[in-house]
Design a protein around this motif. Structure first.
Motif, mmCIF file in Angstrom:
data_model
loop_
_atom_site.group_PDB
_atom_site.id
_atom_site.type_symbol
_atom_site.label_atom_id
_atom_site.label_comp_id
_atom_site.label_asym_id
_atom_site.label_seq_id
_atom_site.Cartn_x
_atom_site.Cartn_y
_atom_site.Cartn_z
ATOM 1 N N PHE A 281 -5.425 4.617 -0.661
ATOM 2 C CA PHE A 281 -6.155 5.935 -0.629
ATOM 3 C C PHE A 281 -5.537 6.628 0.711
ATOM 4 N N LEU A 282 -5.604 5.976 1.950
ATOM 5 C CA LEU A 282 -5.307 6.668 3.040
ATOM 6 C C LEU A 282 -3.955 7.138 3.017
ATOM 7 N N LEU A 283 -2.970 6.364 2.867
ATOM 8 C CA LEU A 283 -1.469 6.875 2.568
ATOM 9 C C LEU A 283 -1.165 7.716 1.566
ATOM 10 N N ARG A 284 -1.961 7.535 0.379
ATOM 11 C CA ARG A 284 -1.596 8.772 -0.634
ATOM 12 C C ARG A 284 -1.944 9.943 0.104
ATOM 13 N N GLN A 285 -3.064 10.212 0.610
ATOM 14 C CA GLN A 285 -3.345 11.632 1.305
ATOM 15 C C GLN A 285 -2.466 12.055 2.140
ATOM 16 N N ASP B 158 0.747 -1.204 0.194
ATOM 17 C CA ASP B 158 -0.060 0.018 0.099
ATOM 18 C C ASP B 158 0.755 1.282 0.057
ATOM 19 N N SER B 159 2.026 1.154 0.872
ATOM 20 C CA SER B 159 2.671 2.474 0.897
ATOM 21 C C SER B 159 3.456 2.668 -0.460
ATOM 22 N N LEU B 160 4.170 1.629 -1.299
ATOM 23 C CA LEU B 160 4.559 1.856 -2.527
ATOM 24 C C LEU B 160 3.566 2.161 -3.546
ATOM 25 N N ALA B 161 2.439 1.689 -3.612
ATOM 26 C CA ALA B 161 1.234 2.276 -4.495
ATOM 27 C C ALA B 161 0.909 3.671 -4.095
ATOM 28 N N ALA B 162 0.840 3.934 -2.885
ATOM 29 C CA ALA B 162 0.677 5.463 -2.524
ATOM 30 C C ALA B 162 1.606 6.225 -2.786
ATOM 31 N N TYR B 163 2.786 5.942 -2.790
ATOM 32 C CA TYR B 163 3.822 6.907 -2.948
ATOM 33 C C TYR B 163 3.962 7.124 -4.566
ATOM 34 N N ALA B 164 3.626 6.139 -5.495
ATOM 35 C CA ALA B 164 3.602 6.251 -6.789
ATOM 36 C C ALA B 164 2.399 7.066 -7.280
ATOM 37 N N LEU B 165 1.282 6.880 -6.662
ATOM 38 C CA LEU B 165 0.332 7.880 -6.974
ATOM 39 C C LEU B 165 0.368 9.353 -6.513
ATOM 40 N N ALA B 166 1.042 9.564 -5.582
ATOM 41 C CA ALA B 166 1.006 10.772 -4.836
ATOM 42 C C ALA B 166 2.377 11.649 -5.219
#
Length: 283
Positions: free
Chosen positions: A162-166, A97-105
């Protein structure tokens, strides 16, 4: 003229404060009432559990319900399975989740917005709608009654992404740029710059993920059909009596035993959780 010998005026008690305190006390009592029922019912004999009208406090305290669980269930194995299942899902979810959120953010790439919409839209799909296809896939891989069959399908979660992306979006990009100027790679920026500043978010996601999987009944009940591969929650279903009679005292004792590790874990984590919130952005 001095104020020596004069008593300090007593603080005035406002009626609004009294009303607020009473409302909070009543709400707290309602919230804690189910917990009190679980604790007291776990120590009631069978006759008193089934008595009518019901009573809150047991007139005769007994350990028979706890003893029955330890004798009729491989409780140590079930507890170990629960730790492996909930802990494995939590670790995998935090990583992916953190890897995906970092890429999206933090990384600009084509189709990022569409991918984000698809991830958010997946939150609207009921869990039951994907249960059968996931079960068929796990069965074809031969992962029924295995730890990987329990953990792998839940290794990532759309809500966690979604949470980590924010949280990642709230961090200033100057931190990333300064690290890149110093020659840091993208993964180094992610590991050494971004992650230390979102530890409260990671801990929050970890607590939610661990508790949800620890308390989950349907998932381990579907993907395991052997008693030694079940979890605490699924193992309690084996205690149902003939004709579907539910031994409520035993069930409450099992629920109490299942909650105790979570309470102990929270007591160890809460101070570090508060400290991380206080030092966010200073690392």
């Amino acid at each position: 003229m001095t104020a020596v010998g004069l008593r300090a005026p007593r603080p005035r008690i406002r009626p609004a404060s009294v009303v607020t305190f009473l409302v909070m006390a009543v709400v707290t009592a309602f919230v804690l009432l189910p917990v009190a029922i679980i604790i007291f019912t776990a120590f009631k004999p069978v006759a008193e559990v089934n008595a009518y009208p019901p009573t809150l406090l047991p007139t005769e305290w007994t350990l028979d319900n706890l003893i029955r669980i330890l004798e009729e269930l491989p409780f140590a194995r079930l507890a170990l399975n629960s730790v492996i299942f909930a802990g494995g899902v939590t670790l995998c979810a935090l990583v992916f989740d953190s890897l995906a959120a970092y890429a999206l953010a933090r990384i600009d790439f084509r189709g990022r917005g569409v991918l984000l919409v698809l991830i958010i839209a997946s939150l609207m799909i009921p869990f039951q709608a994907t249960l059968i296809p996931v079960y068929q896939l796990v069965a074809e891989l031969g992962w029924i009654n295995t730890y990987q069959g329990l953990i792998a399908p839940r290794a990532a979660d759309a809500f966690g992404i979604f949470l980590l992306r924010q949280f990642f979006l709230a961090l200033p990009r100057d931190l990333d740029n300064a690290a890149r100027i110093d020659g840091a790679s993208e993964f180094r920026v992610f590991r050494s710059v971004v992650l230390p500043n979102v530890v409260p978010a990671l801990m929050t996601l970890g607590v939610f993920t661990f508790v949800n999987n620890w308390n989950d009944l349907l998932w381990p009940l579907v993907f395991t059909n052997q008693a030694e591969m079940g979890t605490i929650t699924s193992g309690l279903t084996l205690l149902t009596g003939p004709g579907g009679i539910i031994p409520y005292g035993v069930m409450m004792a099992g629920s109490l035993l299942a909650v105790v590790p979570l309470v102990i874990g929270f007591l160890f984590v809460q101070r570090r959780f508060i400290d991380n919130i206080a030092t966010t952005g200073l690392k």
